[in-house]
Design a protein around this motif. Structure first.
Motif, PDB file in Angstrom:
ATOM      1  N   ILE A  60      20.686   9.142 -25.138  1.00 43.46           N
ATOM      2  CA  ILE A  60      20.677  10.133 -26.111  1.00 43.46           C
ATOM      3  C   ILE A  60      19.612   9.821 -27.192  1.00 43.46           C
ATOM      4  O   ILE A  60      19.077  10.450 -27.307  1.00 43.46           O
ATOM      5  N   PHE A  61      19.844   8.681 -27.541  1.00 40.49           N
ATOM      6  CA  PHE A  61      19.062   8.533 -28.776  1.00 40.49           C
ATOM      7  C   PHE A  61      17.725   7.648 -28.293  1.00 40.49           C
ATOM      8  O   PHE A  61      16.756   7.801 -29.070  1.00 40.49           O
ATOM      9  N   LEU A  62      17.596   7.248 -27.171  1.00 41.95           N
ATOM     10  CA  LEU A  62      16.153   6.998 -26.608  1.00 41.95           C
ATOM     11  C   LEU A  62      15.291   7.926 -25.862  1.00 41.95           C
ATOM     12  O   LEU A  62      14.136   7.473 -25.849  1.00 41.95           O
ATOM     13  N   ILE A  63      15.917   8.730 -25.349  1.00 44.36           N
ATOM     14  CA  ILE A  63      15.013   9.963 -24.819  1.00 44.36           C
ATOM     15  C   ILE A  63      13.892  10.304 -25.533  1.00 44.36           C
ATOM     16  O   ILE A  63      12.849  10.751 -24.854  1.00 44.36           O
ATOM     17  N   PRO A  64      14.159  10.819 -26.653  1.00 39.37           N
ATOM     18  CA  PRO A  64      13.037  11.354 -27.639  1.00 39.37           C
ATOM     19  C   PRO A  64      11.762  10.513 -27.628  1.00 39.37           C
ATOM     20  O   PRO A  64      10.881  10.642 -27.693  1.00 39.37           O
ATOM     21  N   MET A 122      14.539   9.841 -16.043  1.00 38.04           N
ATOM     22  CA  MET A 122      14.805  11.054 -15.263  1.00 38.04           C
ATOM     23  C   MET A 122      14.583  12.198 -16.275  1.00 38.04           C
ATOM     24  O   MET A 122      13.873  13.131 -15.914  1.00 38.04           O
ATOM     25  N   PRO A 123      14.284  12.029 -17.954  1.00 40.27           N
ATOM     26  CA  PRO A 123      13.784  13.325 -18.527  1.00 40.27           C
ATOM     27  C   PRO A 123      12.312  13.484 -18.329  1.00 40.27           C
ATOM     28  O   PRO A 123      11.866  14.502 -18.616  1.00 40.27           O
ATOM     29  N   ILE A 124      11.667  12.304 -17.784  1.00 38.41           N
ATOM     30  CA  ILE A 124      10.349  12.524 -18.168  1.00 38.41           C
ATOM     31  C   ILE A 124       9.839  13.230 -16.670  1.00 38.41           C
ATOM     32  O   ILE A 124       8.524  13.597 -16.648  1.00 38.41           O
ATOM     33  N   VAL A 125      10.622  13.346 -15.649  1.00 38.98           N
ATOM     34  CA  VAL A 125      10.188  14.052 -14.533  1.00 38.98           C
ATOM     35  C   VAL A 125       9.936  15.468 -14.927  1.00 38.98           C
ATOM     36  O   VAL A 125       9.069  16.121 -14.144  1.00 38.98           O
ATOM     37  N   LEU A 126      10.655  16.047 -15.792  1.00 37.47           N
ATOM     38  CA  LEU A 126      10.423  17.619 -16.192  1.00 37.47           C
ATOM     39  C   LEU A 126       9.003  17.849 -16.578  1.00 37.47           C
ATOM     40  O   LEU A 126       8.478  18.751 -16.077  1.00 37.47           O
ATOM     41  N   PRO A 127       8.430  17.176 -17.590  1.00 33.44           N
ATOM     42  CA  PRO A 127       7.150  17.540 -18.055  1.00 33.44           C
ATOM     43  C   PRO A 127       6.264  16.986 -16.922  1.00 33.44           C
ATOM     44  O   PRO A 127       5.182  17.482 -16.833  1.00 33.44           O
ATOM     45  N   LEU A 128       6.610  15.936 -16.216  1.00 32.09           N
ATOM     46  CA  LEU A 128       5.607  15.594 -15.183  1.00 32.09           C
ATOM     47  C   LEU A 128       5.269  16.645 -14.221  1.00 32.09           C
ATOM     48  O   LEU A 128       4.262  16.695 -13.669  1.00 32.09           O
ATOM     49  N   VAL A 129       6.255  17.294 -13.603  1.00 26.19           N
ATOM     50  CA  VAL A 129       6.137  18.534 -12.753  1.00 26.19           C
ATOM     51  C   VAL A 129       5.216  19.372 -13.262  1.00 26.19           C
ATOM     52  O   VAL A 129       4.423  20.190 -12.563  1.00 26.19           O
ATOM     53  N   LEU A 222      14.905  27.765 -28.547  1.00 25.54           N
ATOM     54  CA  LEU A 222      14.807  26.045 -27.895  1.00 25.54           C
ATOM     55  C   LEU A 222      16.354  25.545 -28.290  1.00 25.54           C
ATOM     56  O   LEU A 222      16.784  25.036 -27.468  1.00 25.54           O
ATOM     57  N   TYR A 223      16.577  25.805 -29.655  1.00 22.59           N
ATOM     58  CA  TYR A 223      18.095  25.278 -30.037  1.00 22.59           C
ATOM     59  C   TYR A 223      19.169  25.998 -29.244  1.00 22.59           C
ATOM     60  O   TYR A 223      20.144  25.439 -28.667  1.00 22.59           O
ATOM     61  N   THR A 224      18.823  27.327 -28.718  1.00 23.65           N
ATOM     62  CA  THR A 224      20.064  27.963 -27.782  1.00 23.65           C
ATOM     63  C   THR A 224      20.064  27.438 -26.420  1.00 23.65           C
ATOM     64  O   THR A 224      21.225  26.972 -26.087  1.00 23.65           O
ATOM     65  N   VAL A 225      18.816  26.941 -26.177  1.00 19.60           N
ATOM     66  CA  VAL A 225      18.939  26.297 -24.851  1.00 19.60           C
ATOM     67  C   VAL A 225      19.402  24.828 -24.944  1.00 19.60           C
ATOM     68  O   VAL A 225      20.052  24.537 -23.861  1.00 19.60           O
ATOM     69  N   PHE A 226      19.192  24.026 -26.094  1.00 24.48           N
ATOM     70  CA  PHE A 226      19.655  22.686 -26.159  1.00 24.48           C
ATOM     71  C   PHE A 226      21.408  22.872 -26.151  1.00 24.48           C
ATOM     72  O   PHE A 226      21.803  22.170 -25.553  1.00 24.48           O
ATOM     73  N   LEU A 227      21.613  24.038 -26.916  1.00 24.94           N
ATOM     74  CA  LEU A 227      23.134  23.918 -27.009  1.00 24.94           C
ATOM     75  C   LEU A 227      23.948  24.347 -25.696  1.00 24.94           C
ATOM     76  O   LEU A 227      24.879  24.061 -25.320  1.00 24.94           O
ATOM     77  N   ASN A 228      23.300  25.137 -24.861  1.00 25.16           N
ATOM     78  CA  ASN A 228      23.563  25.389 -23.441  1.00 25.16           C
ATOM     79  C   ASN A 228      23.621  24.013 -22.541  1.00 25.16           C
ATOM     80  O   ASN A 228      24.670  23.843 -21.934  1.00 25.16           O
ATOM     81  N   VAL A 349       9.164  17.661 -26.201  1.00 20.45           N
ATOM     82  CA  VAL A 349      10.432  18.903 -26.340  1.00 20.45           C
ATOM     83  C   VAL A 349      11.381  18.779 -25.015  1.00 20.45           C
ATOM     84  O   VAL A 349      12.631  18.945 -25.600  1.00 20.45           O
ATOM     85  N   SER A 350      10.923  18.659 -23.966  1.00 16.74           N
ATOM     86  CA  SER A 350      11.818  18.388 -22.901  1.00 16.74           C
ATOM     87  C   SER A 350      12.803  17.293 -22.870  1.00 16.74           C
ATOM     88  O   SER A 350      14.077  17.487 -22.547  1.00 16.74           O
ATOM     89  N   SER A 351      12.262  16.436 -23.525  1.00 21.50           N
ATOM     90  CA  SER A 351      13.098  14.956 -23.943  1.00 21.50           C
ATOM     91  C   SER A 351      14.300  15.443 -24.881  1.00 21.50           C
ATOM     92  O   SER A 351      15.607  14.729 -24.773  1.00 21.50           O
ATOM     93  N   PHE A 352      14.109  16.310 -26.002  1.00 26.67           N
ATOM     94  CA  PHE A 352      15.172  16.692 -26.590  1.00 26.67           C
ATOM     95  C   PHE A 352      16.367  17.286 -26.103  1.00 26.67           C
ATOM     96  O   PHE A 352      17.384  17.220 -26.212  1.00 26.67           O
ATOM     97  N   TYR A 353      15.654  18.276 -25.231  1.00 29.58           N
ATOM     98  CA  TYR A 353      16.629  18.935 -24.028  1.00 29.58           C
ATOM     99  C   TYR A 353      17.438  18.064 -23.366  1.00 29.58           C
ATOM    100  O   TYR A 353      18.618  17.977 -23.198  1.00 29.58           O
ATOM    101  N   SER A 354      16.683  17.099 -22.692  1.00 33.36           N
ATOM    102  CA  SER A 354      17.541  16.008 -21.752  1.00 33.36           C
ATOM    103  C   SER A 354      18.693  15.120 -22.559  1.00 33.36           C
ATOM    104  O   SER A 354      19.596  15.088 -22.381  1.00 33.36           O
TER     105      SER A 354
END
Length: 410
Positions: A60-64, A122-129, A222-228, A349-354
């Motif tokens: 959680i803390f290191l993904i961003p 894992m979270p870096i895969v999303l922006p890499l795509v 964005l915050y709505t997606v994060f909460l989801n 931004v995708s890392s905050f989501y992850s």
């Protein structure tokens, strides 16, 4: 640009899918093994849940941080060392379980190191795509669907593999994570060719300024997606933890048989995720419809998990409906994040989501361990109500014609 988009190899996609597959196995594979761990290590249900939570809290803390580093220095430069850390963490937890009389503390340390590795992989895969296909919305959403399917397929395999490995040696799942991480390291090193970025990386002050602007312009959706992301993973992992305990204590289903039973709702989740990813095709209107329908189905069905807990067939039907809803929802959330933020901020931004997703993963098992004895039905009713509240947020804040204002550079 077109040349890069057209020459993303099959092996490149396979290599990318190995990361969510292995990182998911690294966490979910231990869920069916937790009752065995409680017996072998002499720990409580809450302590065993912390073996899942410690992995997720570290992430959680290191993904961003990993997201920023990947935007600044490159995706592959962050992913490979992170996979090595995941490998090392598995070895520490495995050797502690094998050789120590009281291994719990070292298992937690190993899991924290694995979580740090997961944060940078894992979270870096999303922006890499997004980088690989640049602005081809249809290919991005289709590939993200495959990535999320790999993630969910890992959840399908997890209870089966975890049960099989534990039947051989109860601590073997820890070592298997390291072996799988080594395979992923080799695949990423040889087959993933990241497009060269001709632009100079943003300086830190400019990066902070741009990030603030993105959240100012796009913050509501964005915050709505994060909460989801938080709620979906909270529901999924609390439900899996409960199922694992319930199958043993109420239905006397143990070992490999339990692994196959646990895999039923997860298999449907996986199939649903694949179909959803194929249907999205970068269409924001379609994405919103999938989010709405999935939230409704999840919120209604989750209420009945506790009421059907003593009737196995009904329990599997209800949890399978929850799984289908979550499976459809995840690729939609991935795509709306990845495809509507410009490249130099996409990783962050995708890392905050992850991170948001990992909050749900971390909170689910310990919360369920505390409430399932006396407040099981209340907890699932509460989850359903929260899902319906989020549905209102989706209607209010996810406006198709307003999303993506920050995608084009100012």
């Amino acid at each position: 640009m077109d040349k890069n988009k057209d020459h993303v190899s099959i092996w490149c996609i396979v290599s990318l899918t190995s990361i969510p597959l292995i990182m998911t196995l690294g966490n979910s594979m231990l869920i069916p093994v937790l009752p065995i761990l409680e017996d072998k290590v002499g720990i409580t249900s809450f302590q065993s849940s912390m073996i899942i939570t410690s992995y997720s809290v570290a992430a959680i803390f290191l993904i961003p941080v990993a997201g920023y580093l990947s935007d600044r220095f490159g995706r592959k430069v962050v992913i490979l060392p992170s996979l090595i850390l995941a490998l090392i963490g598995g070895l520490i937890a495995g050797f502690a379980s094998w050789k120590m009389d009281d291994p719990y503390t070292m298992i937690i340390i190993g899991r924290i190191i694995q979580g740090i590795g997961a944060a940078g992989a894992m979270p870096i895969v999303l922006p890499l795509v997004g980088d690989l296909y640049q602005d081809d919305d249809e290919k991005i959403s289709s590939t993200l669907g495959i990535i999320e399917t790999s993630n969910t397929f890992g959840k399908v395999l997890s209870p089966i593999l975890g049960s099989v490995f534990a039947a051989i040696l109860w601590f073997l799942p820890f070592f298997s994570i390291s072996a799988l991480s080594l395979i992923s390291i080799a695949l990423i090193f040889f087959f993933v060719k990241v497009p060269k970025d001709k632009d100079e990386p943003l300086k830190f002050k400019q990066f902070i300024r741009n990030t603030k602007e993105v959240f100012k312009d796009e913050g509501r959706w964005l915050y709505t997606v994060f909460l989801n992301g938080v709620l979906v993973m909270l529901i999924l992992f609390s439900m899996l933890f409960f199922l694992s305990e319930n199958l043993e204590k109420v239905h006397d289903i143990k070992g490999i048989k339990k692994g196959f039973v646990l895999a039923i709702p997860l298999l449907l989740l996986c199939i649903s995720s694949y179909i959803s990813g194929r249907k999205i095709k970068g269409d924001l209107s379609r994405i919103k419809k999938i989010i709405v329908v999935s939230l409704i189905a999840m919120s209604i069905s989750i209420v009945f998990v506790g009421y059907t807990s003593k009737k196995l067939i009904l329990l599997l039907i209800v949890t399978s409906i929850v799984g289908i809803a979550i499976g459809a929802l995840l690729p939609a959330l991935d795509t709306i994040i990845t495809d509507n933020i410009r490249k130099e901020l996409r990783g962050t931004v995708s890392s905050f989501y992850s991170s948001a997703r990992f909050i749900g993963v971390a909170a689910g098992p310990p919360i369920m361990s505390l409430v399932m004895k006396n407040y099981l039905n209340i907890s699932y009713i509460t989850a359903g109500i929260l899902g319906l509240i989020l549905l209102l947020f989706v209607f209010k804040f996810i406006k198709v014609d307003e999303i993506g204002k920050s995608k084009e550079p100012a």
